[in-house]
Design a protein around this motif. Sequence first.
Motif, PDB file in Angstrom:
ATOM      1  N   TRP A 168       0.807  -1.218   0.000  1.00  0.00           N
ATOM      2  CA  TRP A 168       0.000   0.000   0.000  1.00  0.00           C
ATOM      3  C   TRP A 168       0.839   1.267   0.000  1.00  0.00           C
ATOM      4  O   TRP A 168       0.315   2.360  -0.196  1.00  0.00           O
ATOM      5  CB  TRP A 168      -0.925   0.008   1.213  1.00  0.00           C
ATOM      6  CG  TRP A 168      -0.209  -0.038   2.522  1.00  0.00           C
ATOM      7  CD1 TRP A 168       0.167  -1.150   3.208  1.00  0.00           C
ATOM      8  CD2 TRP A 168       0.242   1.078   3.303  1.00  0.00           C
ATOM      9  NE1 TRP A 168       0.822  -0.802   4.375  1.00  0.00           N
ATOM     10  CE2 TRP A 168       0.885   0.545   4.461  1.00  0.00           C
ATOM     11  CE3 TRP A 168       0.171   2.458   3.147  1.00  0.00           C
ATOM     12  CZ2 TRP A 168       1.448   1.351   5.444  1.00  0.00           C
ATOM     13  CZ3 TRP A 168       0.742   3.271   4.129  1.00  0.00           C
ATOM     14  CH2 TRP A 168       1.367   2.714   5.260  1.00  0.00           C
ATOM     15  N   LYS A 169       2.149   1.146   0.233  1.00  0.00           N
ATOM     16  CA  LYS A 169       3.008   2.327   0.272  1.00  0.00           C
ATOM     17  C   LYS A 169       3.392   2.751  -1.146  1.00  0.00           C
ATOM     18  O   LYS A 169       3.914   1.954  -1.914  1.00  0.00           O
ATOM     19  CB  LYS A 169       4.278   2.035   1.076  1.00  0.00           C
ATOM     20  CG  LYS A 169       4.039   1.798   2.563  1.00  0.00           C
ATOM     21  CD  LYS A 169       5.366   1.610   3.291  1.00  0.00           C
ATOM     22  CE  LYS A 169       5.159   1.411   4.781  1.00  0.00           C
ATOM     23  NZ  LYS A 169       6.453   1.229   5.486  1.00  0.00           N
ATOM     24  N   ASP A 170       3.149   3.999  -1.474  1.00  0.00           N
ATOM     25  CA  ASP A 170       3.428   4.457  -2.834  1.00  0.00           C
ATOM     26  C   ASP A 170       4.926   4.664  -3.045  1.00  0.00           C
ATOM     27  O   ASP A 170       5.630   5.168  -2.165  1.00  0.00           O
ATOM     28  CB  ASP A 170       2.683   5.760  -3.118  1.00  0.00           C
ATOM     29  CG  ASP A 170       2.715   6.098  -4.598  1.00  0.00           C
ATOM     30  OD1 ASP A 170       2.781   5.173  -5.425  1.00  0.00           O
ATOM     31  OD2 ASP A 170       2.684   7.301  -4.928  1.00  0.00           O
ATOM     32  N   HIS A 171       5.392   4.235  -4.208  1.00  0.00           N
ATOM     33  CA  HIS A 171       6.792   4.389  -4.599  1.00  0.00           C
ATOM     34  C   HIS A 171       6.834   4.140  -6.104  1.00  0.00           C
ATOM     35  O   HIS A 171       6.088   3.297  -6.618  1.00  0.00           O
ATOM     36  CB  HIS A 171       7.662   3.373  -3.858  1.00  0.00           C
ATOM     37  CG  HIS A 171       9.133   3.573  -4.078  1.00  0.00           C
ATOM     38  ND1 HIS A 171       9.781   3.158  -5.227  1.00  0.00           N
ATOM     39  CD2 HIS A 171      10.089   4.135  -3.284  1.00  0.00           C
ATOM     40  CE1 HIS A 171      11.060   3.470  -5.142  1.00  0.00           C
ATOM     41  NE2 HIS A 171      11.269   4.063  -3.981  1.00  0.00           N
ATOM     42  N   PRO A 172       7.676   4.840  -6.864  1.00  0.00           N
ATOM     43  CA  PRO A 172       7.720   4.643  -8.320  1.00  0.00           C
ATOM     44  C   PRO A 172       7.921   3.190  -8.746  1.00  0.00           C
ATOM     45  O   PRO A 172       7.445   2.780  -9.818  1.00  0.00           O
ATOM     46  CB  PRO A 172       8.893   5.524  -8.751  1.00  0.00           C
ATOM     47  CG  PRO A 172       8.959   6.605  -7.727  1.00  0.00           C
ATOM     48  CD  PRO A 172       8.566   5.937  -6.431  1.00  0.00           C
ATOM     49  N   TYR A 173       8.624   2.407  -7.932  1.00  0.00           N
ATOM     50  CA  TYR A 173       8.892   1.018  -8.295  1.00  0.00           C
ATOM     51  C   TYR A 173       7.789   0.052  -7.820  1.00  0.00           C
ATOM     52  O   TYR A 173       7.832  -1.128  -8.159  1.00  0.00           O
ATOM     53  CB  TYR A 173      10.230   0.554  -7.718  1.00  0.00           C
ATOM     54  CG  TYR A 173      11.429   0.945  -8.556  1.00  0.00           C
ATOM     55  CD1 TYR A 173      11.934   0.092  -9.540  1.00  0.00           C
ATOM     56  CD2 TYR A 173      12.059   2.176  -8.374  1.00  0.00           C
ATOM     57  CE1 TYR A 173      13.032   0.451 -10.296  1.00  0.00           C
ATOM     58  CE2 TYR A 173      13.161   2.541  -9.131  1.00  0.00           C
ATOM     59  CZ  TYR A 173      13.645   1.673 -10.097  1.00  0.00           C
ATOM     60  OH  TYR A 173      14.731   2.033 -10.860  1.00  0.00           O
ATOM     61  N   ASN A 174       6.861   0.539  -7.030  1.00  0.00           N
ATOM     62  CA  ASN A 174       5.828  -0.339  -6.471  1.00  0.00           C
ATOM     63  C   ASN A 174       4.693  -0.531  -7.473  1.00  0.00           C
ATOM     64  O   ASN A 174       3.910   0.382  -7.721  1.00  0.00           O
ATOM     65  CB  ASN A 174       5.292   0.244  -5.168  1.00  0.00           C
ATOM     66  CG  ASN A 174       4.374  -0.716  -4.445  1.00  0.00           C
ATOM     67  OD1 ASN A 174       4.041  -1.793  -4.940  1.00  0.00           O
ATOM     68  ND2 ASN A 174       3.952  -0.335  -3.245  1.00  0.00           N
ATOM     69  N   TYR A 176       2.096  -2.231  -7.133  1.00  0.00           N
ATOM     70  CA  TYR A 176       0.785  -2.333  -6.506  1.00  0.00           C
ATOM     71  C   TYR A 176       0.099  -0.974  -6.459  1.00  0.00           C
ATOM     72  O   TYR A 176      -1.126  -0.884  -6.395  1.00  0.00           O
ATOM     73  CB  TYR A 176       0.903  -2.880  -5.080  1.00  0.00           C
ATOM     74  CG  TYR A 176       1.130  -4.368  -4.992  1.00  0.00           C
ATOM     75  CD1 TYR A 176       0.064  -5.263  -4.963  1.00  0.00           C
ATOM     76  CD2 TYR A 176       2.417  -4.892  -4.935  1.00  0.00           C
ATOM     77  CE1 TYR A 176       0.269  -6.627  -4.882  1.00  0.00           C
ATOM     78  CE2 TYR A 176       2.636  -6.256  -4.847  1.00  0.00           C
ATOM     79  CZ  TYR A 176       1.557  -7.119  -4.822  1.00  0.00           C
ATOM     80  OH  TYR A 176       1.766  -8.475  -4.746  1.00  0.00           O
ATOM     81  N   THR A 177       0.887   0.093  -6.465  1.00  0.00           N
ATOM     82  CA  THR A 177       0.318   1.434  -6.365  1.00  0.00           C
ATOM     83  C   THR A 177       0.457   2.228  -7.661  1.00  0.00           C
ATOM     84  O   THR A 177      -0.058   3.335  -7.757  1.00  0.00           O
ATOM     85  CB  THR A 177       0.991   2.220  -5.224  1.00  0.00           C
ATOM     86  OG1 THR A 177       2.404   2.269  -5.455  1.00  0.00           O
ATOM     87  CG2 THR A 177       0.724   1.569  -3.878  1.00  0.00           C
ATOM     88  N   ASN A 178       1.172   1.663  -8.636  1.00  0.00           N
ATOM     89  CA  ASN A 178       1.351   2.340  -9.920  1.00  0.00           C
ATOM     90  C   ASN A 178       1.068   1.373 -11.068  1.00  0.00           C
ATOM     91  O   ASN A 178       1.468   0.210 -11.016  1.00  0.00           O
ATOM     92  CB  ASN A 178       2.792   2.859 -10.059  1.00  0.00           C
ATOM     93  CG  ASN A 178       3.110   3.955  -9.065  1.00  0.00           C
ATOM     94  OD1 ASN A 178       2.749   5.104  -9.248  1.00  0.00           O
ATOM     95  ND2 ASN A 178       3.798   3.588  -7.989  1.00  0.00           N
ATOM     96  N   GLN A 179       0.374   1.864 -12.081  1.00  0.00           N
ATOM     97  CA  GLN A 179       0.125   1.050 -13.264  1.00  0.00           C
ATOM     98  C   GLN A 179       1.373   0.976 -14.122  1.00  0.00           C
ATOM     99  O   GLN A 179       2.230   1.854 -14.087  1.00  0.00           O
ATOM    100  CB  GLN A 179      -1.017   1.654 -14.091  1.00  0.00           C
ATOM    101  CG  GLN A 179      -2.270   0.827 -14.052  1.00  0.00           C
ATOM    102  CD  GLN A 179      -3.367   1.392 -14.939  1.00  0.00           C
ATOM    103  OE1 GLN A 179      -3.161   2.361 -15.652  1.00  0.00           O
ATOM    104  NE2 GLN A 179      -4.521   0.779 -14.886  1.00  0.00           N
ATOM    105  N   GLY A 180       1.460  -0.087 -14.910  1.00  0.00           N
ATOM    106  CA  GLY A 180       2.568  -0.224 -15.839  1.00  0.00           C
ATOM    107  C   GLY A 180       3.830  -0.739 -15.172  1.00  0.00           C
ATOM    108  O   GLY A 180       3.830  -1.179 -14.020  1.00  0.00           O
ATOM    109  N   LEU A 181       4.915  -0.656 -15.922  1.00  0.00           N
ATOM    110  CA  LEU A 181       6.205  -1.153 -15.448  1.00  0.00           C
ATOM    111  C   LEU A 181       6.871  -0.154 -14.504  1.00  0.00           C
ATOM    112  O   LEU A 181       6.615   1.048 -14.590  1.00  0.00           O
ATOM    113  CB  LEU A 181       7.126  -1.400 -16.651  1.00  0.00           C
ATOM    114  CG  LEU A 181       6.703  -2.509 -17.607  1.00  0.00           C
ATOM    115  CD1 LEU A 181       7.485  -2.415 -18.917  1.00  0.00           C
ATOM    116  CD2 LEU A 181       6.915  -3.874 -16.968  1.00  0.00           C
ATOM    117  N   PRO A 182       7.737  -0.628 -13.645  1.00  0.00           N
ATOM    118  CA  PRO A 182       8.527   0.294 -12.821  1.00  0.00           C
ATOM    119  C   PRO A 182       9.517   1.048 -13.691  1.00  0.00           C
ATOM    120  O   PRO A 182       9.701   0.707 -14.871  1.00  0.00           O
ATOM    121  CB  PRO A 182       9.222  -0.638 -11.821  1.00  0.00           C
ATOM    122  CG  PRO A 182       9.292  -1.962 -12.510  1.00  0.00           C
ATOM    123  CD  PRO A 182       8.053  -2.044 -13.349  1.00  0.00           C
ATOM    124  N   PRO A 183      10.197   2.063 -13.153  1.00  0.00           N
ATOM    125  CA  PRO A 183      11.101   2.880 -13.972  1.00  0.00           C
ATOM    126  C   PRO A 183      12.253   2.115 -14.602  1.00  0.00           C
ATOM    127  O   PRO A 183      12.788   2.530 -15.642  1.00  0.00           O
ATOM    128  CB  PRO A 183      11.628   3.924 -12.983  1.00  0.00           C
ATOM    129  CG  PRO A 183      10.602   3.975 -11.912  1.00  0.00           C
ATOM    130  CD  PRO A 183      10.061   2.583 -11.795  1.00  0.00           C
TER     131      PRO A 183
END
Length: 238
Positions: A168-174, A176-183
């Motif tokens: 549940w913790k937001d982070h660019p690599y997470n 679960y909280t961001n759509q698509g691939l990590p950076p």
Amino acid sequence: AEGGYIKDFAHIIGENTTVSEEEIFAYWNDEDVIRSYMKEYPFLTEEIFDPDVRYYLEGYLFPDTYEFYELSTCDEITRKFLDRTLQIYEKYAEDFARSQFTVHEVFTLASIVQGETGNSADAVLVAGVFVNRYNEPEILASSVTSCYAFELTAEECYSFGESTAYTWKDHPYNTYTNQGLPPGPVCAANEISIYATLHPDTTYFYFCADLCNGGSVFARTYAEHEYNIEHYYLACME
């Protein structure tokens, strides 16, 4: 090692050569240094320099067995890694060109596949699950990206599993909280994971670890996935 982090590689180099861990790690994260290699190694692209990328060469140092002279330089060490990556890239050059993903995205997704499956026979199916989720689009929901986001060790990541402690913790690599691939990549993918990412089997949409028999068990629907979690994951936990 397969699935290793760039920090792990720097530590090994520091223990076995006159180049210190800190020196090689800084070298691998110097933009000017990376740009000096880009013409010779075409898999190194501008996407590496995304502001959210944690370490520039994470996922680009191919995991293999190498021999280095004790007095090797940073350049000599780096070229040995990148030469091996180049061999893999050139071997699958046509597949990279045909992929729906950019080169950077292939290395990124391959690292997720690497981290998610310890069974090479499952790799093309695991890759297919994430391709399906990417194209839906739906969150990838990869626990290894959460582990990387919050810098958990491999052991901590294994015990973390599907826990909600970090999801549940937001982070660019997470994812679960961001759509698509990590950076960028979250570990070093081997050839099997790269091949699987370039040749995904998109039969399934879900998977979970099969603690009863090893490997993973796959599902087309969420109802099937829930059944698999109950009968192949939870029922077989120690």
